[in-house]
Design a protein around this motif. Structure first.
Motif, PDB file in Angstrom:
ATOM      1  N   LYS A  10      33.931 -26.699 -41.294  1.00 24.80           N
ATOM      2  CA  LYS A  10      34.989 -26.232 -40.393  1.00 24.80           C
ATOM      3  C   LYS A  10      34.715 -24.861 -39.804  1.00 24.80           C
ATOM      4  O   LYS A  10      35.442 -24.403 -38.931  1.00 24.80           O
ATOM      5  N   ILE A  15      33.056 -25.693 -34.936  1.00 23.86           N
ATOM      6  CA  ILE A  15      34.081 -26.654 -35.351  1.00 23.86           C
ATOM      7  C   ILE A  15      33.452 -27.810 -36.137  1.00 23.86           C
ATOM      8  O   ILE A  15      32.262 -28.098 -36.012  1.00 23.86           O
ATOM      9  N   VAL A  61      33.204 -31.533 -36.414  1.00 20.58           N
ATOM     10  CA  VAL A  61      33.458 -32.801 -35.728  1.00 20.58           C
ATOM     11  C   VAL A  61      33.035 -33.990 -36.568  1.00 20.58           C
ATOM     12  O   VAL A  61      33.290 -35.133 -36.180  1.00 20.58           O
ATOM     13  N   HIS A 121      36.434 -34.416 -38.139  1.00 20.78           N
ATOM     14  CA  HIS A 121      37.498 -34.368 -37.125  1.00 20.78           C
ATOM     15  C   HIS A 121      36.901 -34.398 -35.706  1.00 20.78           C
ATOM     16  O   HIS A 121      36.892 -33.381 -35.007  1.00 20.78           O
ATOM     17  N   GLU A 151      38.138 -35.462 -33.129  1.00 19.11           N
ATOM     18  CA  GLU A 151      39.190 -35.145 -32.146  1.00 19.11           C
ATOM     19  C   GLU A 151      39.340 -33.653 -31.902  1.00 19.11           C
ATOM     20  O   GLU A 151      39.920 -33.243 -30.886  1.00 19.11           O
ATOM     21  N   HIS A 152      38.819 -32.827 -32.791  1.00 17.81           N
ATOM     22  CA  HIS A 152      38.905 -31.374 -32.601  1.00 17.81           C
ATOM     23  C   HIS A 152      38.124 -30.913 -31.375  1.00 17.81           C
ATOM     24  O   HIS A 152      38.351 -29.806 -30.875  1.00 17.81           O
ATOM     25  N   ALA A 192      40.565 -30.177 -28.534  1.00 20.15           N
ATOM     26  CA  ALA A 192      41.317 -28.941 -28.740  1.00 20.15           C
ATOM     27  C   ALA A 192      40.448 -27.729 -28.441  1.00 20.15           C
ATOM     28  O   ALA A 192      40.890 -26.776 -27.781  1.00 20.15           O
ATOM     29  N   ALA A 193      39.201 -27.748 -28.912  1.00 24.81           N
ATOM     30  CA  ALA A 193      38.299 -26.622 -28.674  1.00 24.81           C
ATOM     31  C   ALA A 193      38.011 -26.452 -27.186  1.00 24.81           C
ATOM     32  O   ALA A 193      37.976 -25.324 -26.677  1.00 24.81           O
ATOM     33  N   GLU A 239      41.780 -24.080 -27.781  1.00 26.80           N
ATOM     34  CA  GLU A 239      42.538 -23.932 -29.029  1.00 26.80           C
ATOM     35  C   GLU A 239      41.614 -23.515 -30.175  1.00 26.80           C
ATOM     36  O   GLU A 239      40.407 -23.760 -30.152  1.00 26.80           O
ATOM     37  N   VAL A 283      40.379 -24.141 -33.646  1.00 26.70           N
ATOM     38  CA  VAL A 283      40.344 -25.205 -34.645  1.00 26.70           C
ATOM     39  C   VAL A 283      39.195 -25.031 -35.638  1.00 26.70           C
ATOM     40  O   VAL A 283      38.979 -25.874 -36.496  1.00 26.70           O
TER      41      VAL A 283
END
Length: 283
Positions: A201, A258, A260, A263, A265-266, A269-270, A274, A276
């Motif tokens: 993360k 991030i 991936v 996640h 789907e992040h 957002a990035a 956003e 994340v």
């Protein structure tokens, strides 16, 4: 603006009178005087995304395909340049090269080939969705056009130092690999953002994969690049030169790491700006 001047002799050669004329280009005061108030950004709408070789691609279809599905969706809304890591195969060739006593520049040339193979595979997998491999540093002025036409340009992440690679501070592994290449390209095209796709993360105080208790490790949610440099951590999730690049950057002010793998789907957002993962910033 430089002024055209003519020598006062029979040849009458023409020169351009500029502040840099006759200078050595190493004087600190002179170099500081070349700082621009605002730097031209060639591709301010393009997001540079670097996908990890070992962290993502080497895990195969189960890990990669969900991420590619999200990339295909994301390119409908965002302009993206996808860059590839080298991964385990690059480490294998580095290991052989080190054993044979190869210098850093040769190792850099060898690693370049692996990153290019990954870019080729991604361009094939994404071909029906507009994935298109572009040359190493080629046609970057056309990125906006590619994206507008629905393409997803893909290229290797290794910067083209090759035999001109800098000597490594420790050992012989090339210090500028695919994380560095992604940063340098994003900085020099004036990209909108730089996002590293990893299997963690973000930034921890040490490698969580090697920790006996990863929950006990300090996680850096958001950290200034100067603070990160001062920590002088033994291990990092991105290559060390990236931190110096950010400190000296003219157009990029931050990058985000991030997860991936867990996640995918992040990614959206990035791309929307956003937070994340871990954000490393300079201002």
């Amino acid at each position: 603006m430089g002024k055209l001047i003519k020598e006062q002799d029979e040849k009458g050669r023409l020169h351009i009178d500029t502040p840099l004329m006759g200078e050595s280009l190493v004087d600190r005061k002179l170099l500081k005087s070349t700082e621009a108030g605002e730097y031209f950004r060639m591709q301010p709408d393009v997001n540079v995304i670097k996908i990890g070789g070992q962290s993502i691609m080497d895990r195969g279809a189960k890990a990669l395909f969900p991420i590619l599905d999200e990339l295909v969706k994301a390119k409908e809304k965002h302009k993206i340049l996808l860059m590839c890591g080298g991964g385990t195969r690059a480490r294998h060739v580095y290991s052989i090269g080190v054993d044979l006593g190869m210098p850093t520049g040769v190792l850099s040339k060898l690693g370049d080939k692996v990153s290019a193979q990954n870019a080729e595979m991604l361009s094939v997998l994404l071909a029906k969705h507009g994935g298109a491999m572009i040359g190493h540093g080629a046609h970057l002025e056309q990125l906006h056009m590619y994206c507008q036409l629905g393409y997803l340009p893909i290229t290797t992440g290794i910067p083209p130092y090759g035999f001109f690679e800098h000597p490594a501070e420790h050992g012989s592994i090339p210090p500028h690999r695919t994380d560095s290449g992604a940063f340098l390209l994003a900085e020099n095209i004036g990209a909108k953002s730089l996002i590293y796709l990893k299997d963690e993360k973000g930034m921890y105080e040490s490698d969580p994969k090697k920790a006996k208790d990863r929950d006990a490790l300090k996680f850096y949610d958001r950290i200034h690049v100067d603070d990160l440099l001062k920590l002088d951590l033994d291990d990092l999730i991105v290559e060390r030169p990236v931190l110096t690049f950010l400190k000296n950057a003219k157009t990029l002010k931050s990058f985000q790491i991030i997860d991936v793998l867990r996640h995918p789907e992040h990614l959206h957002a990035a791309l929307d700006g956003e937070h994340v993962g871990t954000i490393v910033y300079k201002d």
